[in-house]
Design a protein around this motif. Sequence first.
Motif, PDB file in Angstrom:
ATOM      1  N   GLU A 163       0.811  -1.220   0.000  1.00  0.00           N
ATOM      2  CA  GLU A 163       0.000   0.000   0.000  1.00  0.00           C
ATOM      3  C   GLU A 163       0.840   1.265   0.000  1.00  0.00           C
ATOM      4  O   GLU A 163       0.452   2.282  -0.579  1.00  0.00           O
ATOM      5  CB  GLU A 163      -0.936   0.013   1.224  1.00  0.00           C
ATOM      6  CG  GLU A 163      -2.046  -1.037   1.181  1.00  0.00           C
ATOM      7  CD  GLU A 163      -1.546  -2.418   1.562  1.00  0.00           C
ATOM      8  OE1 GLU A 163      -0.379  -2.517   1.997  1.00  0.00           O
ATOM      9  OE2 GLU A 163      -2.307  -3.402   1.442  1.00  0.00           O
ATOM     10  N   ASN A 164       2.004   1.232   0.640  1.00  0.00           N
ATOM     11  CA  ASN A 164       2.863   2.413   0.711  1.00  0.00           C
ATOM     12  C   ASN A 164       3.832   2.521  -0.454  1.00  0.00           C
ATOM     13  O   ASN A 164       4.547   3.511  -0.571  1.00  0.00           O
ATOM     14  CB  ASN A 164       3.638   2.424   2.024  1.00  0.00           C
ATOM     15  CG  ASN A 164       2.727   2.596   3.229  1.00  0.00           C
ATOM     16  OD1 ASN A 164       1.651   3.167   3.119  1.00  0.00           O
ATOM     17  ND2 ASN A 164       3.153   2.094   4.382  1.00  0.00           N
ATOM     18  N   CYS A 165       3.858   1.514  -1.309  1.00  0.00           N
ATOM     19  CA  CYS A 165       4.781   1.528  -2.457  1.00  0.00           C
ATOM     20  C   CYS A 165       4.069   2.179  -3.646  1.00  0.00           C
ATOM     21  O   CYS A 165       3.841   1.540  -4.690  1.00  0.00           O
ATOM     22  CB  CYS A 165       5.231   0.115  -2.794  1.00  0.00           C
ATOM     23  SG  CYS A 165       6.002  -0.756  -1.422  1.00  0.00           S
ATOM     24  N   GLN A 166       3.752   3.431  -3.503  1.00  0.00           N
ATOM     25  CA  GLN A 166       2.951   4.110  -4.510  1.00  0.00           C
ATOM     26  C   GLN A 166       3.767   4.614  -5.687  1.00  0.00           C
ATOM     27  O   GLN A 166       3.193   5.168  -6.631  1.00  0.00           O
ATOM     28  CB  GLN A 166       2.192   5.271  -3.851  1.00  0.00           C
ATOM     29  CG  GLN A 166       1.245   4.825  -2.761  1.00  0.00           C
ATOM     30  CD  GLN A 166       0.498   5.978  -2.129  1.00  0.00           C
ATOM     31  OE1 GLN A 166       0.480   7.085  -2.662  1.00  0.00           O
ATOM     32  NE2 GLN A 166      -0.131   5.724  -0.979  1.00  0.00           N
ATOM     33  N   GLN A 167       5.074   4.431  -5.648  1.00  0.00           N
ATOM     34  CA  GLN A 167       5.923   4.812  -6.777  1.00  0.00           C
ATOM     35  C   GLN A 167       6.197   3.645  -7.721  1.00  0.00           C
ATOM     36  O   GLN A 167       6.949   3.797  -8.684  1.00  0.00           O
ATOM     37  CB  GLN A 167       7.263   5.358  -6.255  1.00  0.00           C
ATOM     38  CG  GLN A 167       7.143   6.534  -5.315  1.00  0.00           C
ATOM     39  CD  GLN A 167       6.494   7.730  -5.965  1.00  0.00           C
ATOM     40  OE1 GLN A 167       6.761   8.041  -7.129  1.00  0.00           O
ATOM     41  NE2 GLN A 167       5.630   8.411  -5.233  1.00  0.00           N
ATOM     42  N   LEU A 168       5.570   2.516  -7.452  1.00  0.00           N
ATOM     43  CA  LEU A 168       5.824   1.325  -8.262  1.00  0.00           C
ATOM     44  C   LEU A 168       5.439   1.561  -9.723  1.00  0.00           C
ATOM     45  O   LEU A 168       4.341   2.036 -10.017  1.00  0.00           O
ATOM     46  CB  LEU A 168       5.041   0.134  -7.717  1.00  0.00           C
ATOM     47  CG  LEU A 168       5.791  -0.833  -6.799  1.00  0.00           C
ATOM     48  CD1 LEU A 168       4.874  -1.932  -6.307  1.00  0.00           C
ATOM     49  CD2 LEU A 168       7.002  -1.430  -7.496  1.00  0.00           C
ATOM     50  N   GLU A 169       6.352   1.199 -10.612  1.00  0.00           N
ATOM     51  CA  GLU A 169       6.108   1.287 -12.045  1.00  0.00           C
ATOM     52  C   GLU A 169       5.977  -0.084 -12.683  1.00  0.00           C
ATOM     53  O   GLU A 169       5.263  -0.233 -13.681  1.00  0.00           O
ATOM     54  CB  GLU A 169       7.234   2.072 -12.719  1.00  0.00           C
ATOM     55  CG  GLU A 169       7.359   3.505 -12.231  1.00  0.00           C
ATOM     56  CD  GLU A 169       8.532   4.218 -12.865  1.00  0.00           C
ATOM     57  OE1 GLU A 169       9.092   3.666 -13.844  1.00  0.00           O
ATOM     58  OE2 GLU A 169       8.913   5.300 -12.392  1.00  0.00           O
ATOM     59  N   GLU A 170       6.675  -1.068 -12.124  1.00  0.00           N
ATOM     60  CA  GLU A 170       6.597  -2.428 -12.645  1.00  0.00           C
ATOM     61  C   GLU A 170       6.419  -3.394 -11.480  1.00  0.00           C
ATOM     62  O   GLU A 170       7.120  -3.299 -10.470  1.00  0.00           O
ATOM     63  CB  GLU A 170       7.864  -2.800 -13.428  1.00  0.00           C
ATOM     64  CG  GLU A 170       8.064  -1.996 -14.695  1.00  0.00           C
ATOM     65  CD  GLU A 170       9.273  -2.481 -15.488  1.00  0.00           C
ATOM     66  OE1 GLU A 170       9.754  -3.600 -15.199  1.00  0.00           O
ATOM     67  OE2 GLU A 170       9.735  -1.741 -16.368  1.00  0.00           O
ATOM     68  N   LEU A 171       5.496  -4.318 -11.647  1.00  0.00           N
ATOM     69  CA  LEU A 171       5.228  -5.314 -10.608  1.00  0.00           C
ATOM     70  C   LEU A 171       4.971  -6.648 -11.283  1.00  0.00           C
ATOM     71  O   LEU A 171       4.126  -6.761 -12.174  1.00  0.00           O
ATOM     72  CB  LEU A 171       4.016  -4.905  -9.768  1.00  0.00           C
ATOM     73  CG  LEU A 171       3.586  -5.891  -8.667  1.00  0.00           C
ATOM     74  CD1 LEU A 171       4.708  -6.110  -7.671  1.00  0.00           C
ATOM     75  CD2 LEU A 171       2.326  -5.386  -7.974  1.00  0.00           C
TER      76      LEU A 171
END
Length: 1536
Positions: free
Chosen positions: A957-965
């Motif tokens: 939830e706090n990894c809001q800068q994720l571009e690739e998962l």
Amino acid sequence: MTQSEKQKQNGNEDIIKELCTGNGISYEKVSQEGEGVTVLEMFFSGYPRMVGLSYFPNLTTLMLVGQHIQKIEGLLSCPLLKELWIIECQLTKIAGLQNCLRLQKLFLYDNKINKIENLELLEKLEVLWLNNNQIAAIEGMTTLKNLEELNLADNAIEKIGHCLDPNEHLERLNLSGNKICSFKELTHLARLPCLKELGLKDPQYSPNPVCLLCNYATHVLYHIPKLQRLDTYDVSNKQIKDAAESTVMKKMMYYNMRVKTIHRRLAEMLTRLVKQRNLLQQRPVEQIRALNFTLKNLERELSEIQTPSKKCSSKESPDSRDEQKCVTERSSNNSSSTGDSVGDPCLEQKLFWKLDAIKDRLAFWKRKMDEIETIYQQEVTRANESNDVMVRFLLIELETVGNIRFEEGSTSDVWFSSCYDLVLSRFCALDFKAYGVTGVKINRIIRVHNRILRLRFEEKLHSLLANEESSIFSQNYKKLLEYLFYVCDPRLPSGKDELLHVLENGFKTADAYKALGKERAVPLSNSISLCEQPRIEYLQSQAKAWGKTVIDPVPFRHGQIIVAKVFLGPSVQAQKSEPIDQVNYPKAHSVFRTRKVEKNTGTGEDKELACFTNQHRNCDCSLRQSEWFVFDHEVVLPEYIIDFEYIMQDRPQPLFTSLLDNRTGTGSEDPSSAQAVTGSPSDINLDEKTMNMEPVIKPRPKMISLEEKTVLAVAKANILSQITVLNLHGNSLNKLKDLSRLTALRKLIISFNEFTHLDDISHLPHLEYVDASYNRIQTLEGLRGVHKLKHLDLSWNHLTRDRDDIGVLRKHAPALENLDIRHNPWHKTGSLRLTVIGRLKTLAHLDGVLVNEEEAAAALRMAVGFRISQGSLLVHSRTDRARPRSLSLLSSAQILTQLSKNKLGTSAELEPGWYTKITALNLDGQKLVRLVNLDKLQNLRWASFNDNDISKIEGLENCQQLEELSLDGNCISRLEGISKMTKLTRFSLNKNQLVCLNGEILEKLTHLHYLSVENNNIQSLEGVQKASSLIELYIGNNSIATNRDIYHLKGLSNLIILDLYGNPLIGNQENYRLFVIFHLPALKALDGVAVELSESENAKDAFGGRLTPDMVAEKLGHSNYTDILQLDLPASSIRTVDLSPADLFRRLRSINLEHNNLTSFSGLIFLPNLKVLCLNHNHIDSILPRLKTQAHLSNRQMLYQKVNSSGYGQQGLSKGTRDPVPIESLVPIMESLEVLHLGYNGISSLANLQLSRLTHLKALFLQGNEISQIEGLEGLQYLRELVLDQNRIKTINETSFIGQVSLVELHLAENRIRELNNLQPLMELHRLFLGINKIQDISELEKLDTLPTLIELSVVGNPIARKMMHRPAVVLQLPGLQVLDGIAVSVEEKTRAELQYMELQCSPITNPALDINTCPPGLMPALAKAAPFRVTNVHLTGGLQQFLSSDLLLPHDLEDSPQHETTKHKKQKHTSGIISTNSRSLHAEIAFKQIRGGTHFPPTALMQQNAASRLNYAYPNGQEQEGRFHSNSAPRPPRM
């Protein structure tokens, strides 16, 4: 001082004098003035050695040009030197600079330096020019941290590597004129963060070979986006960078798609292998099941025999009588099952013997199962290796930007056949006789297009031919080109990577082969046997070392050969006494060594048999077999890769060969091979004999349900609480009712039943042993309270979820020691054993195998990795701020963890807030169960958690800068936990357990352009449409079955790549590919195949304008077809109709398809309850058009016929070429249809329409067509209204209305009718509209006397209507007429007409040319006055012609307006009926009155009169009018 020293000193003085003279310094005062000199220059000559520099201690710039200096010296006394030029000299080495620590610029170009060295101390160096030297490698600059400019042009550098990585401040780099030929080398420059100017083909130098390749500039600009100048060109424009990046991204998408296609093929192959394995194991499985069933029966019999034995033996001192009693009791207990063995004292011993025999047979079949599994695993390994090679090929293509391509050949390729024949011609069966090989089968040929190596080959060849010494063979060099073979030596350290190295970079140099212990040349051969011999011998020796573990007796069966084009040049035969080396053969380019053939190797017959086997008649044994050794590796060009296998004599072929290697030929499986592994009939017979051994146990009746009495009988007990052992083997039970009452139960056997769960054995406090094998158990959920359970057999069930089920045992069976879970379809079997051991720490035996200490330790280590800890974060994370510029298909997280060195330090070196520095995290394959401890990674941009056991997306939830998962290969069943990742661009969830896609989640991912959810269980594409930015969608191998799902993708305007392969939709939808391409026209690739322009055209032809249930659902927004009553789709470009199955539309009553492109409506004929059909403004020419013969079909029509659907793809014959079909031969259709609109369709022939088949039609509208004859209506007996306005009808034939006995209303306006013949069949006609025709003779109206029920007539716009007295005449002639020309006929009008007629009878008109001026003075006033009386039974003896002068006409401009201005008769609903008005007739009447001088009636008065006097008419049943479509210009259906 010696004489030589004196001469040298004198020479130095001369040099110093020259130095002083050249710089304007007095030699005599140099010692005094030298300290003030900071710059010295010497050009072209006069300074052969660097002497006298000690006089200039403050020197900062020294420039020496064109001298004969061979080494750097004399600079020890110049510590302040900042700029040094020694150019165009004879330097061979960099040295003597150790004291010039302030040196900033060093120019040493145009020398003979061959190595970069001795620069380590020059840490302040900013500019270094070493161009035009002989340097072969970049090295020795690791300490030059401040270097900004480096010129290494015109050297011999081939590799860049990591040598420039330390030079982080490098801004300008020139590498032109070198030998760099690989794009991979250029990617190393991407690690220079400050690089702005790069030269690789500077105009002043020759270009590097890599610059001659395709996409060179694109590759460089993509990897170095900050570059400002490339090869002296300005590339700072953002558009140039964007174009390069766009090109590369498209290529990456393309190759990603192709890689997925290869993986898909592998998955299909593995699936076939599994099916083949299961098929091969079917016989062993059946036999094992039968033997196990018998085994458990025997064990039950033994337990029942031994139980009373123990009871007897427990008595103290039994006498002989008691002993006999025990034997009798024991025999009687088994009388029901052992049959004839009753009373046999050796029964127990016989049971033991039979038990041992059964176990032996079980062991035999288990060995067969293991052998099949081993063979299967070998084939899986080979398939994976082949797949890996193909993937590597694609990655090489991508990394080289298409300059290396691999083309898989087929029999249709000319080069394929040539290569195929070449290989067979170089194979001689005699050479392989010792190995049992009789032939070779080629499975695959791949052609290698390596532009890099080809350019190098051609350049080398041209240079050799240009050499004067080679003039002898330069004219016939083509004869010296040969195709030779190369086989990778498995003994080399490079192993399998050698093949890829050769194909990508070419063969090694001669020195490299020498270093490997081979000859100092490239080893090749023109014979398969010569190049294959080392590999065969090595694999055979390995097989002997492995012993019995090798199943395949021919370990060398499969092989690969590289076919290379070789320029042999001048060649000589190798000498035995001299090793093969260029030194020993200075004039030769290559050396050959002929094969040694032993004498008496076989008779002539044997040789002939070996060389001319049936499999290979092309073997040319006359070809000289030789080994070739080529000294120059640049003239050896690899062109083909051959995958082959040997055909063996008297040895079985592999069981899976037909699956894997059936590319160029048909694979066949040897029956003897299958029987050798799966068992023969004799083995089955032996099983039967074993199971029928004495004693034969009779089957017991099966129990379906379990009751208390049954349990007591089976356990031979009196009360339930005394039962300790319960054997329910071999029944049909699926539930154990009230089993919890057996509180003392210790052992339970329920094998060979139909249980799906084990809930019923919960809460048995003393239960220790459970055998639940051979059931249908799918889950262990519900198992509770078996804390003393030690033995559990769950083999041969349907368990799949290892983690959940093992978790149940861990919690509720903590004392478990023995567990058998074999032969269950577990989802993940690779690490299943260690997972179970790690979670069940009390286990001693798993699947019948003892758990050793090594396994326990490994399981413990694996269990530790189940959690994300600080240590795992430090190891698997990176801190890079930019996404890696790499032509790789891996995720960014995977690339960074492989390539980047930006790691965090150890835990002792960590700073506060180190979590926020992590940008990339790769935790693939770490056996994670949950995503925890990630809440502090606020700057995480790229994350990968593939191949774990994660069941829920959480903790991000706090990894809001994720571009690739990436979460591939987990157990996720719901799409959740990512709604806050608004920056997510790539998301992968392959190989999970998803069943749907949450549109609410996807809608929030506004930047998502890549989504991959392959290999799940997704049922629908519902929700995908919310991902509006999607560019790539991979959703193959799911459960999408309906083509309606494609409509969910129509809103994705950016979608260009779609993969739906492996979904049921592909098989369910006919012409699936064209269907998808039509509905998604922006697609560039579908299912791994590029969309061609021709496919788009074919898709438009096949599905364009096709009315289907899916289109209806799309237009209406729902698919509740049974609720649809009306369907309104005008102007929808529909040209075919296919509403099948028709039962879906059983409630449909009305359809409006105006303004479309229909040519028929045969697709509508199956609608059961359709009443109203509007097809105006189409191209209908027939209901069921007649098909042309196949020979005359156009390409488009042939395409139509590929789509079999009702009413689709049927093209009728052209107009005028059809023959009318006899009415009696036509089968009625659409029997519910009552109203049909076919206006403005260009219909020319009513007969071809086949309207007579619509037998229940009541209203037919055919206005605005090209009909010239009224025909083909014979079958319409119920027709009540017929509209034929605006056609080309001239006459009415005798058969035109022969069947219209019920016709009430007929419209024939705006035709070309002159005569009113053949209307007598219309006995029920009430209304007749003949406006704007060509009726001239008043006598034609007399023919209407045959219509007794006619109440309304319109002849407006005819010549007859221009005659002054036509209305009174018609009123008198047709006394039943109620409306004429749209105006009601009143009683007064009839009276005036009768009076007028009587006056004419008394005063006949003498002048036939009577006009307005000569009209009798009393005629018009009489018409305008009210009649004082009513005259009845007036007989017009002279007819209308006598009553109305033929020449008495109204002015044309008042009565005959143009046709297009005519306002037609219009019907309107009214409370009491239908009121008709005709403005044209109204104005005519007004004009008529005014001209005659009579009473002037205002228009309103006439309209009121018309409305009051108009006769109202309604249909008898009151329903016919519901189908009428009202329109001003043409009948139109009501809007829904």
